[in-house]
Write a protein that holds these residues in place. Structure first.
Motif: not given
Length: 272
Positions: A214-238
């Motif tokens: 569960n800790e890793s899951l929460q950190d993964a959410k931050s890893a995808y939703l960068f920068p903080a507050g991003a509404r959509r997860p990171m996509e290819s091409g970033k």
């Protein structure tokens, strides 16, 4: 301002090349595993240190074998690749057993190999292999992208550019960030030691394998939703740069420290 056609073409080509060149990423890279294992090895009690030495082949150390599951494990145990991770959607609130198909995921396998290693009646060969897998999997479950998933195989299918180099999000967290920050394992261990306070160790020593996931899951959410507050997860091409490294660095330090402490706790308890 829209990027020029030349810039767009270069980016497209580099992403295609990185996709073609990419091989499956199974776990923390060698440095990540060795760093966490160095932290664990320093925390073993005398009984655990002696028992581990008796199980390992002559000349091997805990650090030496921490990458066995990646380097030799897939050939030694065909079909073991899914044991290194569990794909929990980043939209989920927590890990649930339904994400662990037929018990073939890192959460279930940590429990399995913990039991085998603790069974004094099990054959030596089985206990030795259990030790090698347990070391590796306790560390794997602490890598955020070995738990969090955005329908992209834990970031393996999300092709990005980090500091101008093509890679994928999973590989970036496995090894790219660690190697960029510092390739010296001992420097990493020294940096991590500042986190090994009595308060942190006490807190990290509570909880279950599911809690680690569960800790890793929460950190993964931050890893995808960068920068903080991003509404959509990171996509290819970033395009990612130093700002992403600065964001990820404290997460990496904490997760490697937690992995080392918890691995030592596991071995100390098993060989109590």
């Amino acid at each position: 301002m829209r990027p020029s056609q030349t810039t767009s073409a270069v980016l497209a080509v580099s992403l295609v090349l990185s996709t073609l060149a990419a091989t499956p990423s199974w776990a923390w890279g060698p440095h990540g595993h060795r760093i966490a294992t160095r932290v664990a090895e320093a925390r073993l009690n005398p009984g655990a240190r002696r028992a581990v030495s008796e199980l390992l082949l002559k000349g091997d150390t805990l650090v030496d074998v921490s990458t066995w599951a990646d380097q030799d494990g897939h050939d030694a145990v065909p079909g073991s690749a899914p044991w290194h991770y569990v794909n929990v959607p980043i939209t989920a609130n927590r890990y649930e057993d339904r994400y662990c198909s037929k018990g073939n995921c890192v959460v279930a396998k940590i429990k399995h190999f913990r039991a085998v290693l603790a069974d004094r009646s099990a054959p030596l060969r089985e206990r030795r292999r259990a030790l090698l897998f347990l070391i590796h999997f306790v560390e794997d479950v602490h890598q955020p992208l070995h738990v969090g998933d955005n329908h992209d195989r834990g970031g393996n299918l999300t092709q990005i550019q980090f500091l101008g180099n093509g890679t994928n999000l999973h590989r970036l967290w496995d090894s790219g960030l660690i190697n960029e920050i510092d390739r010296n394992e001992r420097v990493w261990v020294e940096r991590i030691e500042s986190q090994l306070t009595k308060e942190n160790i006490r807190a990290w020593s509570r909880g279950s394998v599911e809690d680690w996931a569960n800790e890793s899951l929460q950190d993964a959410k931050s890893a995808y939703l960068f920068p903080a507050g991003a509404r959509r997860p990171m996509e290819s091409g970033k395009l990612l740069g130093k700002d992403y490294e600065n964001f990820a660095r404290p997460i990496l330090e904490r997760r490697l420290a937690q992995a080392g402490v918890r691995l030592a706790n596991e071995l100390n308890h098993i060989f109590e």
